[in-house]
Design an enzyme around this catalytic site. Structure first.
Site, short mmCIF file in Angstrom:
data_model
loop_
_atom_site.label_atom_id
_atom_site.label_comp_id
_atom_site.label_asym_id
_atom_site.label_seq_id
_atom_site.Cartn_x
_atom_site.Cartn_y
_atom_site.Cartn_z
N CYS A 140 0.83 -1.35 -0.03
CA CYS A 140 0.11 0.09 -0.08
C CYS A 140 0.96 1.33 0.02
CB CYS A 140 -1.19 -0.02 1.21
SG CYS A 140 -0.26 -0.28 2.82
N HIS A 220 -2.74 5.35 6.40
CA HIS A 220 -1.41 5.87 6.60
C HIS A 220 -1.38 7.30 6.30
CE1 HIS A 220 0.19 1.53 6.89
NE2 HIS A 220 -0.35 1.43 5.53
#
Length: 357
Positions: A140, A220
């Site tokens: 990711c 994130h």
């Protein structure tokens, strides 16, 4: 004829790949490999999704009220393409099984790069994946970095980059992970693996990365510093990124969206399945240009950002489409990538008037 697809695993990434395959008329889901009769197995049976199980565990499934469609080896033999969405590190063991069936496989970023012929990110090396047998879609955070940096390389050239990654501690269901009340160096050295991994896709990229883990499950956050080969202006960069649906440009001052929690709330309110955000969420108020140096913050939804690339790469591996932009258009339309950008633009005045305290 649709491409017959098997998915090995139904965790965070696997279940999203399953949903994407079911949406795609070019694909047909043959089934999903399950290894224990958990709630995911029940849900798939309820949805009419064929579940295949190991021979030595079939009785366990049947005793739990789950009637399998067959054994896992039948599933792999029937498929034209296999997605390995097993827990990180298990793919290397599964590869020996796949090789017996001679089918192309898409691995995930939790595996070591050596597992596949190439590591992959659509805007960097789509053409390199054409007709490959084994391709690894990077993780990711690496996907988020590469989308940005490969576009900037194409437009302006990239001399070097720095990525500071504030990582979520765990996915929402992972209640056995931490930290609970700490900021953890991950790893306790520089560089982190993210920049190293990015170079497996883009060897030309001079990038250093560092990462910490914080007590959140939502997303994130990345701080990116890029030194470009030529001077640019902020409006130019935003115009370039705005051409791509996979970038969500967020004007925090106008919308009040200045955090990962508000981003997730936006996605849920907008009706995205599971509240997924496939796009790089670029906070345009943080975009700063100093001659050739570019700075910005971008949010990365770890559960879903790699799903578009997983769809794209199937067209390359199977040789179905050589034009990456046609593939990106197809995938983005299929998943509704870019729809949050439209929502933000048409709702700015309403959002500005809300209480965001």
């Amino acid at each position: 004829m649709p491409v017959k697809v098997a998915v090995n695993g139904s965790g965070t990434i696997g279940k999203r790949i399953v949903d994407s395959v079911l949406l795609n008329k070019d694909f047909k889901l043959v089934g999903v490999a399950k290894y224990k009769p958990d709630y995911q197995a029940y849900l798939m049976i309820e949805k009419g999704i064929p579940v295949f199980v190991p021979r030595d565990r079939a009785g366990e499934f049947i005793n739990s009220g789950i009637e399998p469609s067959g054994y896992i080896d039948y599933l792999f033999e029937e498929a034209d393409l296999i997605y390995d969405a097993s827990p990180g590190g298990k793919g290397v063991l599964n590869k020996k099984i796949y090789e017996k069936h001679g089918k192309p496989v898409v691995f995930q970023g939790g595996e070591d790069p050596e597992i596949a012929e190439i590591s992959y990110s659509t805007f960097c090396n789509y053409s390199d994946a054409i007709n490959k047998k084994n391709v690894r879609v990077v993780s990711c955070n690496t996907t988020g970095m590469l989308r940005l940096l490969c576009i900037l390389e194409k437009e302006y050239g990239v001399k070097k980059a720095l990525a500071v990654i504030i990582r979520r501690a765990a996915d929402p269901k992972e209640d056995n992970r931490g930290p609970v009340n700490s900021i953890l160096l991950d790893p306790p050295e520089i560089p982190s693996h993210h920049g190293v991994d990015a170079r497996t896709v883009a060897p030309w990229l001079n990038i250093t990365s560092a990462a910490v883990v914080v007590p959140t499950t939502l997303m994130h956050m990345q701080f990116i510093e890029v030194e470009l080969k030529s001077p640019v202006k902020k409006d130019e960069v935003l115009e370039v990124l705005g051409r791509y649906r996979r970038f969500l440009l967020i004007d925090s001052a106008r919308t009040g969206i200045d955090s990962t929690s508000k981003l997730m709330e936006l996605a849920r309110d907008a009706g995205r399945m599971r509240g997924d955000i496939y796009e790089n969420s670029v906070f345009i108020d943080t975009v700063k240009i100093e001659d050739t140096r570019l700075y910005l913050f971008q949010g990365i939804h770890q559960e879903s950002i790699v799903i578009p690339e997983n769809m794209d790469v199937a067209y390359a591996i199977l040789g179905l489409e050589h034009d990456q932009y046609r593939v990106v258009e197809k995938t983005d339309s299929l998943l509704g990538v870019g729809s949050l950008e439209k929502l933000i633009k048409t709702s700015r005045h309403r959002l500005k008037g809300e209480n965001h305290e």
